[in-house]
Design an enzyme around this catalytic site. Structure first.
Site, PDB file in Angstrom:
ATOM      1  N   THR A 144     -13.422 -32.015  18.756  1.00  0.00           N
ATOM      2  CA  THR A 144     -13.766 -33.050  17.783  1.00  0.00           C
ATOM      3  C   THR A 144     -14.718 -32.514  16.733  1.00  0.00           C
ATOM      4  O   THR A 144     -15.557 -31.643  17.020  1.00  0.00           O
ATOM      5  CB  THR A 144     -14.398 -34.278  18.494  1.00  0.00           C
ATOM      6  OG1 THR A 144     -14.904 -35.178  17.502  1.00  0.00           O
ATOM      7  CG2 THR A 144     -15.544 -33.902  19.415  1.00  0.00           C
ATOM      8  N   SER A 179     -23.026 -37.981  21.059  1.00  0.00           N
ATOM      9  CA  SER A 179     -22.840 -38.874  22.216  1.00  0.00           C
ATOM     10  C   SER A 179     -22.511 -38.004  23.433  1.00  0.00           C
ATOM     11  O   SER A 179     -22.159 -36.828  23.282  1.00  0.00           O
ATOM     12  CB  SER A 179     -21.675 -39.851  21.976  1.00  0.00           C
ATOM     13  OG  SER A 179     -20.442 -39.160  22.060  1.00  0.00           O
ATOM     14  N   TYR A 181     -19.903 -38.309  25.133  1.00  0.00           N
ATOM     15  CA  TYR A 181     -18.496 -37.932  24.945  1.00  0.00           C
ATOM     16  C   TYR A 181     -18.402 -36.670  24.094  1.00  0.00           C
ATOM     17  O   TYR A 181     -17.736 -35.695  24.464  1.00  0.00           O
ATOM     18  CB  TYR A 181     -17.701 -39.079  24.287  1.00  0.00           C
ATOM     19  CG  TYR A 181     -16.555 -38.543  23.476  1.00  0.00           C
ATOM     20  CD1 TYR A 181     -15.461 -37.962  24.106  1.00  0.00           C
ATOM     21  CD2 TYR A 181     -16.593 -38.540  22.078  1.00  0.00           C
ATOM     22  CE1 TYR A 181     -14.434 -37.392  23.362  1.00  0.00           C
ATOM     23  CE2 TYR A 181     -15.576 -37.982  21.334  1.00  0.00           C
ATOM     24  CZ  TYR A 181     -14.500 -37.404  21.981  1.00  0.00           C
ATOM     25  OH  TYR A 181     -13.504 -36.831  21.242  1.00  0.00           O
ATOM     26  N   HIS A 182     -19.043 -36.694  22.912  1.00  0.00           N
ATOM     27  CA  HIS A 182     -18.943 -35.529  22.030  1.00  0.00           C
ATOM     28  C   HIS A 182     -19.501 -34.288  22.735  1.00  0.00           C
ATOM     29  O   HIS A 182     -18.982 -33.181  22.575  1.00  0.00           O
ATOM     30  CB  HIS A 182     -19.683 -35.786  20.710  1.00  0.00           C
ATOM     31  CG  HIS A 182     -18.994 -36.774  19.795  1.00  0.00           C
ATOM     32  ND1 HIS A 182     -19.383 -38.088  19.698  1.00  0.00           N
ATOM     33  CD2 HIS A 182     -17.946 -36.635  18.961  1.00  0.00           C
ATOM     34  CE1 HIS A 182     -18.594 -38.706  18.818  1.00  0.00           C
ATOM     35  NE2 HIS A 182     -17.714 -37.851  18.364  1.00  0.00           N
ATOM     36  N   LYS A 185     -17.016 -32.407  24.867  1.00  0.00           N
ATOM     37  CA  LYS A 185     -16.121 -31.506  24.126  1.00  0.00           C
ATOM     38  C   LYS A 185     -16.844 -30.194  23.796  1.00  0.00           C
ATOM     39  O   LYS A 185     -16.210 -29.137  23.726  1.00  0.00           O
ATOM     40  CB  LYS A 185     -15.648 -32.176  22.841  1.00  0.00           C
ATOM     41  CG  LYS A 185     -14.847 -33.451  23.055  1.00  0.00           C
ATOM     42  CD  LYS A 185     -13.360 -33.173  23.114  1.00  0.00           C
ATOM     43  CE  LYS A 185     -12.550 -34.453  23.116  1.00  0.00           C
ATOM     44  NZ  LYS A 185     -11.116 -34.228  23.289  1.00  0.00           N
ATOM     45  N   ARG A 323     -25.696 -47.190  17.049  1.00  0.00           N
ATOM     46  CA  ARG A 323     -25.730 -45.767  17.413  1.00  0.00           C
ATOM     47  C   ARG A 323     -26.981 -45.117  16.823  1.00  0.00           C
ATOM     48  O   ARG A 323     -27.574 -45.657  15.889  1.00  0.00           O
ATOM     49  CB  ARG A 323     -24.507 -45.043  16.841  1.00  0.00           C
ATOM     50  CG  ARG A 323     -23.198 -45.704  17.218  1.00  0.00           C
ATOM     51  CD  ARG A 323     -22.020 -44.875  16.745  1.00  0.00           C
ATOM     52  NE  ARG A 323     -20.778 -45.576  17.059  1.00  0.00           N
ATOM     53  CZ  ARG A 323     -19.571 -45.037  17.032  1.00  0.00           C
ATOM     54  NH1 ARG A 323     -19.433 -43.765  16.693  1.00  0.00           N
ATOM     55  NH2 ARG A 323     -18.500 -45.734  17.335  1.00  0.00           N
TER      56      ARG A 323
END
Ligand SMILES: O=c1ccn([C@@H]2O[C@H](COP(=O)(O)OP(=O)(O)O[C@H]3O[C@H](CS(=O)(=O)O)[C@@H](O)[C@H](O)[C@H]3O)[C@@H](O)[C@H]2O)c(=O)[nH]1
Length: 384
Positions: A144, A179, A181-182, A185, A323
């Site tokens: 990403t 985040s 999530y990021h 990656k 955020r």
């Protein structure tokens, strides 16, 4: 080529499998159906109705005469992964099979741990399965743009030439993700670069921006081939959400002042980028990185674009940003690798936005307006 698409039941994995199959590749999909489970967990559904995987595959066979074998299982189950790689014997693997929503990963400890365990360990199992069954397999991995975050210097394609105290080296570009999530990656990218450097794997890491749109040349051929279209504040991406909000007469939810800028691309370019990466493999030992985006916009610019394109009145609301991200920042991204392989981008034009308005109008009764508002806050667990 024989191509296995992991996460082949998802928003982008399914259209990618169709695109590859349509281009003559022997394509199979593997999926654990987790994405459908998140809908049940969150009490939401795709704006556009989607068929189950078996029906999709049967519809594609009817429309195209081509078969797409489907394997149902989990990358966390290493035996299953080895078995599928031996049975299908792919030349290339496209890997979308990760939890991909930043807000989902920020709900609480459980969701953060789930996201990183699922994504990082799943990919590690896959790396071993490739290395032990056929190390020549080219892995095309979805990363990403959010791995880089918003640094105050130009963003290069994965690598950075660094000069320090008179010496030079080529290093992985430094990461400042936004985040858990990021971050997952980022961890994957490090593991994969290691696999290339130490084992001689061949990997393409595609650092993809925010995708918009719902239709590709293949999905429009039959309603049963439709891919999902998320509008909720957890899985819906920003431009798709703005289009849906405009049609519903709901205010466009700009988080904060809207100066945050991201890279974007059309779903039709996503599937084409994957094809180009698959057909032009990385070398053995090469960790090749492409920035998979075609244009940059700030969130405010996107809201203005949607408001201009929509025939009716559109209200833009600035919500307090749930955020933690930079409100204003430098953003200059190099993205020439995929263009060099032949990508011809579909740039954001009013035509595309208008076709999205029609898709939304046809399905607007399926929307739960309560799911449009953000509920996950980045600072949630901190004691103040
Ligand atoms: O209603 C909204 C929704 C989002 N945003 C803002 O829009 C930007 C993008 O948010 P998003 O939800 O569209 O995208 P993001 O969370 O970054 O994640 C999505 O885009 C990523 C690419 S990138 O953004 O990291 O380049 C992919 O990795 C993810 O899988 C995909 O879900 C953020 O600054 C966010 O604050 C708003 O202002 N209003």
């Amino acid at each position: 080529m024989r191509v296995l698409v992991l996460g082949g039941d998802g928003y982008l994995g399914w259209p990618t499998a169709l695109h590859l199959s349509d281009r003559g590749h022997d394509t199979a999909v593997l999926d654990n159906l987790a994405r459908r489970g998140y809908d049940r967990e969150l009490g939401v559904q795709s704006l556009v109705p989607i068929e189950d995987l078996d029906t999709r595959v049967a519809a594609w066979e009817e429309v195209s005469g081509r078969t797409i074998p489907a394997y149902t299982g989990d990358l966390l189950d290493a035996d299953f992964v080895y078995r599928v790689l031996r049975e299908f014997a792919p030349d290339a693997i496209v890997h979308f099979a990760e939890q991909r929503a930043a807000p989902y990963s920020m709900i609480d400890r459980e969701h953060a741990v789930y996201t990183q365990h699922n994504n990082v360990v799943g990919t590690l199992n896959l790396m071993y399965a490739i290395a032990e069954t056929n190390p020549d397999i080219h892995l095309v991995k979805l990363g990403t743009m959010g791995e880089y975050g918003t640094p105050n210097i130009d963003i290069e394609e994965g690598w950075l030439e660094v000069e320090h105290n008179g010496r030079k080296d080529r290093m992985l570009y430094p990461k400042k993700p936004g985040s858990f999530y990021h971050l997952s990656k980022v961890h994957d990218s490090h593991n994969l670069e290691f696999g290339c450097r130490i084992w001689g794997m061949r990997v393409t890491d595609l650092n993809q921006g925010v995708v918009y749109g719902q239709q590709t040349d293949q999905t429009v051929r039959d309603a049963r081939l439709a891919t999902r279209f998320d509008y909720d504040a957890v899985f819906g991406t920003v431009l798709n959400r703005f289009v849906i909000q405009a049609v519903l007469g709901e205010p466009l939810t700009v988080y904060g002042a809207g100066g945050q800028t991201r890279g974007f691309l059309d779903i039709r370019d996503t599937v084409e980028c994957i094809r180009l990466a698959v057909e032009n493999p990385a070398d053995a030992g090469e960790f090749r990185v492409f920035n998979q985006m075609t244009e940059s916009y700030s969130v405010s610019q996107l809201a203005a674009l949607v408001a201009e394109s929509f025939a009716g009145p559109v209200q833009v609301e600035h919500l307090e940003n749930p955020r933690v991200e930079q409100a204003e920042h430098y953003y200059n991204v190099k993205h020439t690798g995929l263009v060099g392989l032949g990508l011809q981008p579909h740039l954001l034009s009013e035509t595309l936005i208008e076709s999205m308005f029609d898709i939304v109008s046809a399905n607007k009764d399926r929307v739960d307006p309560a799911a449009l508002l953000p509920t996950v806050r980045w600072q949630g667990p901190l004691k103040r």
